[in-house]
Design an enzyme around this catalytic site. Sequence first.
Site, PDB file in Angstrom:
ATOM      1  N   SER A 328      -3.228   0.256  -9.760  1.00 13.15           N
ATOM      2  CA  SER A 328      -4.376   0.272  -8.848  1.00 13.15           C
ATOM      3  C   SER A 328      -4.936   1.681  -8.706  1.00 13.15           C
ATOM      4  CB  SER A 328      -3.960  -0.247  -7.468  1.00 13.15           C
ATOM      5  OG  SER A 328      -3.211   0.741  -6.800  1.00 13.15           O
ATOM      6  N   CYS A 329      -6.125   1.753  -8.114  1.00 11.91           N
ATOM      7  CA  CYS A 329      -6.789   3.053  -8.006  1.00 11.91           C
ATOM      8  C   CYS A 329      -6.228   3.896  -6.861  1.00 11.91           C
ATOM      9  CB  CYS A 329      -8.285   2.842  -7.810  1.00 11.91           C
ATOM     10  SG  CYS A 329      -8.615   1.933  -6.306  1.00 11.91           S
ATOM     11  N   ASP A 330      -5.343   3.317  -6.078  1.00 12.21           N
ATOM     12  CA  ASP A 330      -4.826   4.025  -4.900  1.00 12.21           C
ATOM     13  C   ASP A 330      -3.772   5.050  -5.296  1.00 12.21           C
ATOM     14  OD1 ASP A 330      -3.486   4.653  -2.413  1.00 12.21           O
ATOM     15  OD2 ASP A 330      -4.582   2.942  -1.593  1.00 12.21           O
TER      16      ASP A 330
END
Length: 381
Positions: A328-330
């Site tokens: 994920s982009c987190d």
Amino acid sequence: MNRLDYSCRATEPRGTAYLIEHSHGLATPFLLIDPARLRANVRRMRAAFPGGEIFYATKANAHPRVLQTLAAEGCGFEISSEGELEAIGRLGRQIPFLSSNPIKAPGFIQRAAQAGVIAFAADSVEELVKIAREAPGAAVYVRLLVDNSGSEWPLTRKYGVAPSEAVELLIRAADLGLVPRGTTFHVGSQCRQASSWDAALAVTADVWNEAARSGLHLTFLSIGGGFPVRHTREIPPLEEIGAVVQRAIAERFPPDALLTLEPGRALVGDAALLGASVIGCARRGDERWVYLDVGIFNGLMEAIGGFTYEITTLVSGPSSATVLAGPSCDSVDVIAEGVLLPDLTVGDRVYFLNAGAYTLSYASSFNGWPPPSVAFLDELA
Ligand SMILES: Cc1ncc(COP(=O)(O)O)c(C=O)c1O
């Protein structure tokens, strides 16, 4: 990596190498579960805690087939929500169950009482008043605050009454028309210290003695969950914890005390292999980063609390320190740092051992990355 094991019969639990070898046809991410290991874990726990009643903590892995397998082994269930009540309701058999979460929704209390819950935990007057309103006459037990310092996933602060206030609460329960049955505690999940149970039982015995002096007859003695699974650090064998608990009970509790266990992790943790694929690699300064199709949000949530899994791959070659991240982009989506892994490329597979607990049940589809698909070893073609 675990010792190789290709030699056991179909009904026996299989080792990691067997699971990896038979997982090649599965798309990643997957969780491959060995039902024989689930059954063996229940039997081992029964042998380690003779006379103890097992109530599986459903939250650890609520896959229907996992629940079905454990129910068929004679386990009861520990539940704390309507979702979990429905999950055990779907098993199509009469299941003994209790609820050890000290804070429960009113609707759940009502429905659990209608469905025949054995007893509810509480750790505050407010909760007792709620239980008395939603389930008049219900049996209750008090959750004690105990030391969690031996555990890797502590469960204190949020729950638990100081032992010095516990008897007052039990008396209050009786005044409210409830039946005060006993006590529970949780030494913290993945507790690697057998002495933690001894210390918690010493605190509990003081409460039981004070309760007896106040005219209360307690019989329900829950020692919660917390039994550890082997990852990267040493753990005491279950049998050692069992011996400590048995000795403490024999020395400090009346003969009619009913030992109750609420294992989650210990029944399902080592029964599953989590498989992932590399989706990208990058060098950032001195660091080598490898990105997988599974991460914090879709299966490895416990890594966020510093939980370290044993990780392996079939790729060979010299290893170097790697930062392993989720897809994920987190930026919190980092699974582990400094893991020694060979040079991986996109498409290579990476395996997380003993990953059956708190993986599926925590997983979301954040950023469009789905939780692992589930396969059972005895159902593979
Ligand atoms: C009330 C209760 N019982 C049992 C468990 C199971 O703990 P473990 O998986 O560490 O055995 C939990 C876990 O959070 C819990 O909250």
